[in-house]
Write a protein that holds these residues in place. Sequence first.
Motif, PDB file in Angstrom:
ATOM      1  N   ASP A   1       0.806  -1.216   0.000  1.00 19.16           N
ATOM      2  CA  ASP A   1       0.000   0.000   0.000  1.00 19.16           C
ATOM      3  C   ASP A   1       0.840   1.267   0.000  1.00 19.16           C
ATOM      4  OD1 ASP A   1      -2.359  -1.462   0.074  1.00 19.16           O
ATOM      5  OD2 ASP A   1      -2.276  -1.634   2.259  1.00 19.16           O
ATOM      6  N   VAL A   2       2.162   1.141  -0.041  1.00 22.42           N
ATOM      7  CA  VAL A   2       3.031   2.309  -0.042  1.00 22.42           C
ATOM      8  C   VAL A   2       2.930   3.018  -1.390  1.00 22.42           C
ATOM      9  CG1 VAL A   2       5.418   3.109   0.050  1.00 22.42           C
ATOM     10  CG2 VAL A   2       4.619   1.380   1.652  1.00 22.42           C
ATOM     11  N   LEU A   3       2.735   4.350  -1.348  1.00 19.77           N
ATOM     12  CA  LEU A   3       2.676   5.151  -2.565  1.00 19.77           C
ATOM     13  C   LEU A   3       4.064   5.702  -2.863  1.00 19.77           C
ATOM     14  CD1 LEU A   3      -0.570   7.220  -1.925  1.00 19.77           C
ATOM     15  CD2 LEU A   3      -0.318   5.240  -3.405  1.00 19.77           C
ATOM     16  N   THR A   4       4.584   5.383  -4.009  1.00 21.32           N
ATOM     17  CA  THR A   4       5.891   5.920  -4.410  1.00 21.32           C
ATOM     18  C   THR A   4       5.751   7.149  -5.282  1.00 21.32           C
ATOM     19  OG1 THR A   4       5.947   4.430  -6.314  1.00 21.32           O
ATOM     20  CG2 THR A   4       6.970   3.648  -4.268  1.00 21.32           C
ATOM     21  N   THR A   5       4.545   7.367  -5.853  1.00 23.50           N
ATOM     22  CA  THR A   5       4.295   8.553  -6.670  1.00 23.50           C
ATOM     23  C   THR A   5       2.923   9.132  -6.352  1.00 23.50           C
ATOM     24  OG1 THR A   5       3.359   7.236  -8.466  1.00 23.50           O
ATOM     25  CG2 THR A   5       5.731   7.723  -8.581  1.00 23.50           C
TER      26      THR A   5
END
Length: 302
Positions: free
Chosen positions: A41-45
């Motif tokens: 669930d980590v957003l990189t953008t």
Amino acid sequence: MQISMSSRVSAAVGAGLGLAALLGSVVAAPAAVAGTNEQSDVLTTFDSIVIQGRTGFDTRTGKTIELEPAKVINNLVDAVTGAVVGAGTMKSVVIEGGPTDSVRSCIKSTERAGLTAYLPSTKYVRFENGSVQFQYHAYRLAGARKMGVGRTTQWEVCSKGGGDLDSGRLRRVGTGMALADQTESRRIGFAWQTGKTPEDYSLGLGFKVERKPVSINASITQHPSDKLLGSFRAPYESYMNDVELNAVNAWWQDNCIGRWYGCFRNSGSQDFQGAIAHGLWEFPAGTEPGVVAFHFTPYVSK
């Protein structure tokens, strides 16, 4: 890679201050996953939008005019560094003139000879699930102070507004403004709030004069959440950094931005968030153009 969409925006001066609709359809972003903080669930953008345009103020007629068509610049921005990494995926973005709302106005608190208050320029951005609106109030003071063989002319611009989503989450929202002059800096003052977001706050500046000062003030109410920041440079890569000599930027952002691991999908605000910015610029005698132009630029990431 950068993708932009543009359309001619009609110059309409008046209470409505309308901008013609500009519509671009792109692929919808993936749905957020609420309540989990798993690695997947980590957003990189972030989907990030900059509204590029140029507004002029005619010193002879007192009119506010839109000099260039408004343009949506829609990018994917790295959640940690702010670098542009690809084309954005924001869906159904519309730009149009928002309502002239006195609640969102900056206030000219003192009358003075030589002071001109221009009709505000409104930038209103409608998304499929919410909107962002900022107003830009320009004030001109002739004969501000003696410098060299003559007296200067000063310009103060106050920007105020914010964004709110019906669904989804804001990660950043803010405003940028810059005198459209890339040759030399004429910025002599600025104000923005930094630190933890208060529920209510006001911010003011004023012309640099020898006597009878004029103060320009604005206030805002928002849901306390994370922090406010400001800089001469924009919050992420954009054309505004090309005019940083004369720029002022202020924005709200979620605390997750800038962390080494980025943000989770449930990071961000579901409430109204906004910012206030002031800028002050000065022209020595004989150097002010007939039409003084500014870049007025709302930002949003979600």
